[in-house]
Design a protein around this motif. Sequence first.
Motif, PDB file in Angstrom:
ATOM      1  N   THR A 149       0.813  -1.218   0.000  1.00 19.22           N
ATOM      2  CA  THR A 149       0.000   0.000   0.000  1.00 19.22           C
ATOM      3  C   THR A 149       0.847   1.268   0.000  1.00 19.22           C
ATOM      4  OG1 THR A 149      -0.150  -0.160   2.412  1.00 19.22           O
ATOM      5  CG2 THR A 149      -1.966  -1.092   1.135  1.00 19.22           C
ATOM      6  N   THR A 150       2.001   1.208   0.630  1.00 22.41           N
ATOM      7  CA  THR A 150       2.856   2.394   0.710  1.00 22.41           C
ATOM      8  C   THR A 150       4.023   2.280  -0.257  1.00 22.41           C
ATOM      9  OG1 THR A 150       4.303   1.480   2.429  1.00 22.41           O
ATOM     10  CG2 THR A 150       2.274   2.593   3.156  1.00 22.41           C
ATOM     11  N   PHE A 151       4.775   3.352  -0.368  1.00 15.92           N
ATOM     12  CA  PHE A 151       5.934   3.369  -1.257  1.00 15.92           C
ATOM     13  C   PHE A 151       6.978   2.354  -0.810  1.00 15.92           C
ATOM     14  CE2 PHE A 151      10.177   5.171  -2.247  1.00 15.92           C
ATOM     15  CZ  PHE A 151      10.116   5.078  -3.625  1.00 15.92           C
ATOM     16  N   LEU A 152       7.244   2.283   0.502  1.00 18.81           N
ATOM     17  CA  LEU A 152       8.228   1.327   1.015  1.00 18.81           C
ATOM     18  C   LEU A 152       7.759  -0.107   0.817  1.00 18.81           C
ATOM     19  CD1 LEU A 152       9.543   2.917   4.359  1.00 18.81           C
ATOM     20  CD2 LEU A 152      10.766   2.635   2.200  1.00 18.81           C
ATOM     21  N   ASP A 153       6.456  -0.324   0.947  1.00 17.99           N
ATOM     22  CA  ASP A 153       5.914  -1.665   0.707  1.00 17.99           C
ATOM     23  C   ASP A 153       6.186  -2.113  -0.728  1.00 17.99           C
ATOM     24  OD1 ASP A 153       4.999  -1.853   3.250  1.00 17.99           O
ATOM     25  OD2 ASP A 153       2.868  -1.763   2.776  1.00 17.99           O
ATOM     26  N   ARG A 154       5.969  -1.206  -1.659  1.00 17.96           N
ATOM     27  CA  ARG A 154       6.182  -1.548  -3.076  1.00 17.96           C
ATOM     28  C   ARG A 154       7.654  -1.822  -3.361  1.00 17.96           C
ATOM     29  NH1 ARG A 154       2.346   2.707  -3.369  1.00 17.96           N
ATOM     30  NH2 ARG A 154       0.288   1.952  -4.057  1.00 17.96           N
ATOM     31  N   ILE A 155       8.541  -1.031  -2.757  1.00 15.44           N
ATOM     32  CA  ILE A 155       9.974  -1.280  -2.942  1.00 15.44           C
ATOM     33  C   ILE A 155      10.340  -2.661  -2.405  1.00 15.44           C
ATOM     34  CG2 ILE A 155      12.301  -0.573  -2.246  1.00 15.44           C
ATOM     35  CD1 ILE A 155      11.387   2.281  -2.261  1.00 15.44           C
ATOM     36  N   TYR A 157       8.354  -5.257  -1.961  1.00 12.81           N
ATOM     37  CA  TYR A 157       7.708  -6.297  -2.762  1.00 12.81           C
ATOM     38  C   TYR A 157       8.468  -6.558  -4.061  1.00 12.81           C
ATOM     39  CZ  TYR A 157       4.075  -8.698  -5.447  1.00 12.81           C
ATOM     40  OH  TYR A 157       3.375  -9.605  -6.219  1.00 12.81           O
ATOM     41  N   TRP A 158       8.792  -5.490  -4.775  1.00 18.37           N
ATOM     42  CA  TRP A 158       9.443  -5.665  -6.069  1.00 18.37           C
ATOM     43  C   TRP A 158      10.920  -6.034  -5.928  1.00 18.37           C
ATOM     44  CZ3 TRP A 158       6.709  -6.872  -9.948  1.00 18.37           C
ATOM     45  CH2 TRP A 158       5.395  -6.395 -10.071  1.00 18.37           C
ATOM     46  N   THR A 159      11.527  -5.703  -4.802  1.00 12.69           N
ATOM     47  CA  THR A 159      12.892  -6.175  -4.545  1.00 12.69           C
ATOM     48  C   THR A 159      12.915  -7.692  -4.447  1.00 12.69           C
ATOM     49  OG1 THR A 159      13.514  -4.131  -3.375  1.00 12.69           O
ATOM     50  CG2 THR A 159      14.845  -6.093  -2.938  1.00 12.69           C
ATOM     51  N   VAL A 160      11.946  -8.241  -3.713  1.00 15.41           N
ATOM     52  CA  VAL A 160      11.860  -9.698  -3.570  1.00 15.41           C
ATOM     53  C   VAL A 160      11.518 -10.358  -4.901  1.00 15.41           C
ATOM     54  CG1 VAL A 160      10.587 -11.578  -2.452  1.00 15.41           C
ATOM     55  CG2 VAL A 160      11.272  -9.564  -1.130  1.00 15.41           C
ATOM     56  N   LYS A 161      10.606  -9.773  -5.642  1.00 13.64           N
ATOM     57  CA  LYS A 161      10.228 -10.337  -6.943  1.00 13.64           C
ATOM     58  C   LYS A 161      11.407 -10.344  -7.909  1.00 13.64           C
ATOM     59  CE  LYS A 161       5.893 -11.515  -6.538  1.00 13.64           C
ATOM     60  NZ  LYS A 161       5.481 -12.932  -6.717  1.00 13.64           N
ATOM     61  N   MET A 268      10.071  -6.602   3.902  1.00  6.44           N
ATOM     62  CA  MET A 268      10.759  -7.365   2.863  1.00  6.44           C
ATOM     63  C   MET A 268      10.894  -8.837   3.256  1.00  6.44           C
ATOM     64  SD  MET A 268      14.421  -6.668   1.006  1.00  6.44           S
ATOM     65  CE  MET A 268      15.399  -7.462   2.262  1.00  6.44           C
ATOM     66  N   VAL A 269      11.198  -9.094   4.538  1.00  7.80           N
ATOM     67  CA  VAL A 269      11.299 -10.480   4.991  1.00  7.80           C
ATOM     68  C   VAL A 269       9.936 -11.170   4.910  1.00  7.80           C
ATOM     69  CG1 VAL A 269      11.868 -11.983   6.938  1.00  7.80           C
ATOM     70  CG2 VAL A 269      13.249  -9.970   6.483  1.00  7.80           C
ATOM     71  N   GLY A 270       8.860 -10.421   5.201  1.00  6.35           N
ATOM     72  CA  GLY A 270       7.517 -10.989   5.062  1.00  6.35           C
ATOM     73  C   GLY A 270       7.258 -11.450   3.635  1.00  6.35           C
ATOM     74  N   TYR A 271       7.685 -10.643   2.657  1.00  7.01           N
ATOM     75  CA  TYR A 271       7.514 -11.029   1.257  1.00  7.01           C
ATOM     76  C   TYR A 271       8.457 -12.172   0.871  1.00  7.01           C
ATOM     77  CZ  TYR A 271       4.563  -6.914   0.522  1.00  7.01           C
ATOM     78  OH  TYR A 271       3.543  -5.985   0.586  1.00  7.01           O
ATOM     79  N   LEU A 272       9.651 -12.195   1.452  1.00  2.04           N
ATOM     80  CA  LEU A 272      10.567 -13.322   1.206  1.00  2.04           C
ATOM     81  C   LEU A 272       9.937 -14.634   1.676  1.00  2.04           C
ATOM     82  CD1 LEU A 272      14.121 -11.967   2.196  1.00  2.04           C
ATOM     83  CD2 LEU A 272      13.444 -12.878  -0.032  1.00  2.04           C
ATOM     84  N   GLU A 273       9.278 -14.587   2.820  1.00  3.09           N
ATOM     85  CA  GLU A 273       8.639 -15.800   3.341  1.00  3.09           C
ATOM     86  C   GLU A 273       7.460 -16.213   2.464  1.00  3.09           C
ATOM     87  OE1 GLU A 273      10.139 -17.413   5.390  1.00  3.09           O
ATOM     88  OE2 GLU A 273      11.286 -16.084   6.691  1.00  3.09           O
TER      89      GLU A 273
END
Length: 354
Positions: A149-155, A157-161, A268-273
């Motif tokens: 939802t936020t700018f940091l969230d998107r960074i 998310y897409w870092t992990v992707k 970021m760790v949440g998205y990694l998991e």
Amino acid sequence: MMITRGGAKAAKSLLMAAGPRLFSTVRTVSSHEALSASHILKPGVTSAWIWTRAPTIGGMRFASTITLGEKTPMKEEDANQKKTENESTGGDAAGGNNKGDKGIASYWGVEPNKITKEDGSEWKWNCFRPWETYKADITIDLKKHHVPTTFLDRIAYWTVKSLRWPTDLFFQRRYGCRAMMLETVAAVPGMVGGMLLHCKSLRRFEQSGGWIKALLEEAENERMHLMTFMEVAKPKWYERALVITVQGVFFNAYFLGYLISPKFAHRMVGYLEEEAIHSYTEFLKELDKGNIENVPAPAIAIDYWRLPADATLRDVVMVVRADEAHHRDVNHFASDIHYQGRELKEAPAPIGYH
């Protein structure tokens, strides 16, 4: 300044009396003198006692021995005592990389504990204890996802992707090696976060709300995943080299990221998991298709997750995937706390959340 003869004698007497308590002197003996002394004491023994003056504690002084060249024969009672010590510190130290059954005798009195299982059999793992084992909750919701939802969230998310693409290219369908590589990275964030919270707690003279323990617990759990998959997939030399490179880069990058923004780091760790859950789901599909042999579960996995004796690799992947889902929840929760302008210590840490 003149000193009378009587004063000099008194000073000399005082120094002789105080010398053993205030001064330390060592007399150097030649090898000839030492050998002569040793032959006088006992033929064939090239060890001489040299008394050393040192500050007296409780009326005790200390003696040391020097050994010149030859071995000093060990008395029979000393040999038996050493043998007993070795036997008492021996045993199967599986998971501890012991070489043979030779025990390690400690002068410091640190004795290994004799630990047994519930059935009375001896516990054979040094890398974890029975009270650290658990039954994984495989009923956890695996489909939960935090929508950026936020700018940091998107960074985050897409870092992990972006990291997933080279991983897919390198490992392709070799999910055993992929899991092993994934765990060498997944075990880093908990250790880094716990270490930084530990230092912060020391600097600020404050408690952490249990989050230090929770994050270190996560790191240890991820490391046990690695120890398990090492029994299934043996890494090649270039995969080991890749681990060293990736771990070095990721550790330093995550360290800086956590210092700058803990909410970004945990997100970021949440998205990694979440990606780990996807990878292990694909692993299960390959096992069900028969493309990967469903071998018996490693012994370390059976004891760590309290699996049945006839458990297989599929059972191991199921519990590991459940662990990753729990780590996903913990890290997204930690990020949410920071997003609300609070500190982790203000919320009870999910210690033992498996």
